[in-house]
Design a protein around this motif. Structure first.
Motif, short mmCIF file in Angstrom:
data_model
loop_
_atom_site.label_atom_id
_atom_site.label_comp_id
_atom_site.label_asym_id
_atom_site.label_seq_id
_atom_site.Cartn_x
_atom_site.Cartn_y
_atom_site.Cartn_z
N LEU A 18 -18.35 13.02 43.74
CA LEU A 18 -19.43 12.10 43.37
C LEU A 18 -19.04 10.69 43.81
O LEU A 18 -17.93 10.24 43.55
N GLY A 19 -19.91 10.01 44.47
CA GLY A 19 -19.60 8.65 44.92
C GLY A 19 -18.93 8.62 46.29
O GLY A 19 -18.85 7.58 46.92
N LEU A 20 -18.42 9.78 46.75
CA LEU A 20 -17.80 9.80 48.08
C LEU A 20 -18.81 10.16 49.17
O LEU A 20 -18.62 9.86 50.34
N ILE A 21 -19.91 10.82 48.76
CA ILE A 21 -20.92 11.20 49.76
C ILE A 21 -21.72 9.96 50.15
O ILE A 21 -22.33 9.33 49.29
N PRO A 22 -21.68 9.58 51.43
CA PRO A 22 -22.37 8.33 51.81
C PRO A 22 -23.88 8.43 51.62
O PRO A 22 -24.46 9.51 51.75
N LYS A 23 -24.50 7.30 51.32
CA LYS A 23 -25.96 7.30 51.14
C LYS A 23 -26.67 7.24 52.49
O LYS A 23 -27.81 7.64 52.63
N VAL A 24 -25.96 6.69 53.49
CA VAL A 24 -26.56 6.57 54.82
C VAL A 24 -26.07 7.72 55.70
O VAL A 24 -24.86 7.97 55.77
N GLN A 25 -26.97 8.41 56.33
CA GLN A 25 -26.68 9.54 57.21
C GLN A 25 -25.61 10.48 56.62
O GLN A 25 -24.61 10.78 57.28
N LEU A 43 -17.21 21.45 47.82
CA LEU A 43 -17.03 20.11 47.22
C LEU A 43 -17.22 20.28 45.72
O LEU A 43 -17.68 21.32 45.27
N ARG A 44 -16.88 19.25 44.97
CA ARG A 44 -17.13 19.32 43.52
C ARG A 44 -17.82 18.05 43.06
O ARG A 44 -17.45 16.96 43.48
N ILE A 45 -18.83 18.22 42.23
CA ILE A 45 -19.51 17.06 41.65
C ILE A 45 -19.40 17.22 40.13
O ILE A 45 -19.96 18.17 39.58
N LEU A 46 -18.67 16.34 39.49
CA LEU A 46 -18.42 16.41 38.04
C LEU A 46 -18.01 17.83 37.62
O LEU A 46 -18.54 18.39 36.66
N GLY A 47 -17.14 18.41 38.39
CA GLY A 47 -16.60 19.73 38.05
C GLY A 47 -17.44 20.89 38.56
O GLY A 47 -16.99 22.03 38.54
N ARG A 48 -18.68 20.62 39.02
CA ARG A 48 -19.53 21.73 39.49
C ARG A 48 -19.37 21.94 40.99
O ARG A 48 -19.40 20.97 41.75
#
Ligand code: HEM
Length: 491
Positions: A18-25, A43-48
């Protein structure tokens, strides 16, 4: 041996990626990871867990061959709050989705769409007139929106709306844009903290709930306005054929309120849902032509050999124009409109030696597929010829650009015909050139769930004044009326 999830990059403690995936492209970031971690990674987002599939083969095996388990969409709480779950892209499998897809397809399958061929040809000519009056393409997006809007509104509720600033068009475009952001996860905070909507109004985070309510009101108003137009026309005995008029006529006006509500949502999805992807494909085409003059010349030579430079193309010319079809294929590949497509695992599953727990999000990375150097040598290069060389083992972009399995885009036949008509008509009449002295070499894209090029950067020059004259003969009255030649194909 205990089965495991596909391996992937380490994330941060608790937050994961979370937060590492860029918002642009973001599609470039996902594709870059595949170079280090292989075609399938987690990948994992908050454990999921989120499993990303980066090859056509793996996506085909999961999204198509196992589509009974992978046709659900990840939950989008913001979509639920704003009433978007009534539109197909947000529905989960069940009777409602089955019925919606059936009705949609009945209207817009390859046979049904024939009734609107004339409308599409006329809209292409209207685009020519708009461009001829604005050779510098200063209002290019307005012209494209107008052509697309005229066809979409005509098919959905029988009236072609000519003015892109018309309130119905504006509302539809805004809604489509909002829906694509919801689908793309812009409001994902609500998906991870679904209790937020039940907090009192003053609590932080609940502003999103108010925002959702205002979009819901806009959606309902749009659905009611368009259905109201059709009812008025039917009462006056002057309703042109359209999805909505066909629904009312078929049911002899005996629709249950819930059935009517569902039909209205399908009608809105039909015109609002298609506008942004069509706009994206047309702008990609114009940009590609401006920066690839050789390809443009080859397409124009093909068109001239069939049309003799004296008439405009029609849908019937398609079979004689294979290079034009290759241009459409390359447009769909070069900038895939849906670069990242998500699903949710319906149940625990095992695949390819991996364990996929129920509820896992899976992402088909269509951008990575479009850049696969084995299928598409020099993938960044615009090269329609690649589809004509039968010796190459090539996946047809129609097989992934429109999604997969039971959720594959039902707008494919409409897109296929409308884009062909617009591309062929524009190239028959104009040369497309770069807007400035040079054009940026690196392809810049933008968007959320829907991807499009940053800017088309083109101007046009008339190559056939005679054909511009032919286009002028198409007036707006022709477009407003159902063409007598449109075949009646409904059973
Ligand atoms: C360039 C044109 C288009 C492209 C590339 C495109 C692509 C896509 C993609 C990738 C999906 C997701 C499929 C999946 O989840 O597997 C989709 C879904 C959908 N598209 Fe399109 N689309 C286009 C035009 C249209 C048009 C013109 C319409 C309407 C007339 C339309 C209506 C829909 C609908 C209703 C869905 C949701 C289907 C479902 O979830 O069951 N699309 N499209």
């Amino acid at each position: 041996k205990r089965q495991r999830l596909p391996p992937g990059p380490r994330g941060r403690p608790l937050l994961g990626h979370l937060g590492l995936i860029p918002k642009v492209q973001p599609w470039l970031w996902f594709t870059g990871l595949a170079r280090n971690y292989g075609e399938i990674y987690t990948l994992r987002i908050l454990g999921r867990p989120v499993i990303v599939l980066n090859s056509f083969k793996s996506i085909e095996e999961v999204f198509i061959r196992r589509s009974n388990k992978y046709s659900n969409k990840p939950r989008r709480v913001m979509g639920e709050l704003s009433g978007l779950t009534g539109s197909m892209s947000f529905m989960n499998p069940g009777a409602l989705l089955r019925n919606a897809r059936k009705q949609f397809t009945l209207e817009l399958n390859a046979r049904g769409i024939q009734r609107y061929h004339t409308t599409m040809e006329d809209a292409s000519r209207m685009l020519i007139q708009d461009l001829a009056a604005d050779l510098g393409c200063s209002k290019l997006e307005d012209h494209v929106n107008r052509a697309v809007g005229v066809v979409s509104t005509r098919i959905s509720f029988g009236h072609s709306i000519y003015d892109p600033a018309d309130p119905v068009m504006r509302q539809a475009r805004e809604l489509a844009d909002y829906a694509s952001h919801v689908l793309g996860g812009a409001y994902a905070i609500l998906d991870f903290f679904p209790f937020l909507p039940s907090l009192p109004d003053w609590a932080p985070g609940t502003g999103l709930v108010r925002l959702a309510k205002s979009w819901k009101a806009q959606l309902i108003s749009l659905a009611d306005t368009t259905a109201g137009v059709v009812q008025r026309d039917l009462m006056a005995g002057s309703a042109p054929t359209s999805f909505m008029s066909n629904v009312y006529s078929r049911m002899h006006h005996n629709l249950e309120p819930e059935e009517e509500q569902n039909a209205k949502m399908i009608a809105v999805t039909m015109f609002a849902g298609g506008m942004l992807p069509l706009q994206s494909a047309i702008l990609t085409f114009l940009h590609a032509m401006a920066r690839n003059p050789e390809s443009q010349k080859r397409a124009q030579e093909e068109l001239d050999s069939v049309l003799g430079g004296t008439r405009l193309p029609t849908v019937a010319d398609r079979a004689a124009l294979p290079y034009m079809t290759a241009i459409l294929a390359e447009t769909l590949r070069w900038v895939p409109v849906g670069p990242l497509i998500s699903r949710k695992a319906l149940e625990d599953d095992e695949w390819n030696g991996y364990f996929i727990p129920k509820g896992t999000t899976l992402v088909a990375n269509n951008w990575a597929v479009s850049r696969d150097p084995v299928m598409y040598p020099d993938p960044e290069q615009w090269r329609p010829e690649r589809y004509l060389d039968k010796s190459e083992d090539i996946v047809n972009p129609w097989d992934y650009a429109f999604g997969y399995g039971r959720r594959k885009c039902p707008g494919l036949p409409m897109t296929d015909t409308l884009c062909f008509m617009i591309f062929a008509t524009v190239l028959a009449v104009f040369d497309i050139k770069p807007a400035g002295r040079s054009i940026k070499q690196e392809l810049q894209t933008k968007g959320a769930a829907l991807c499009r090029i940053e800017s088309a950067e083109c101007i046009v020059r008339v190559r056939s004044p005679q054909l511009v004259g032919v286009c002028k003969e198409t007036n707006e009255m022709d477009l407003a009326q159902p063409a007598a030649s449109e075949p009646e194909v409904r059973p």
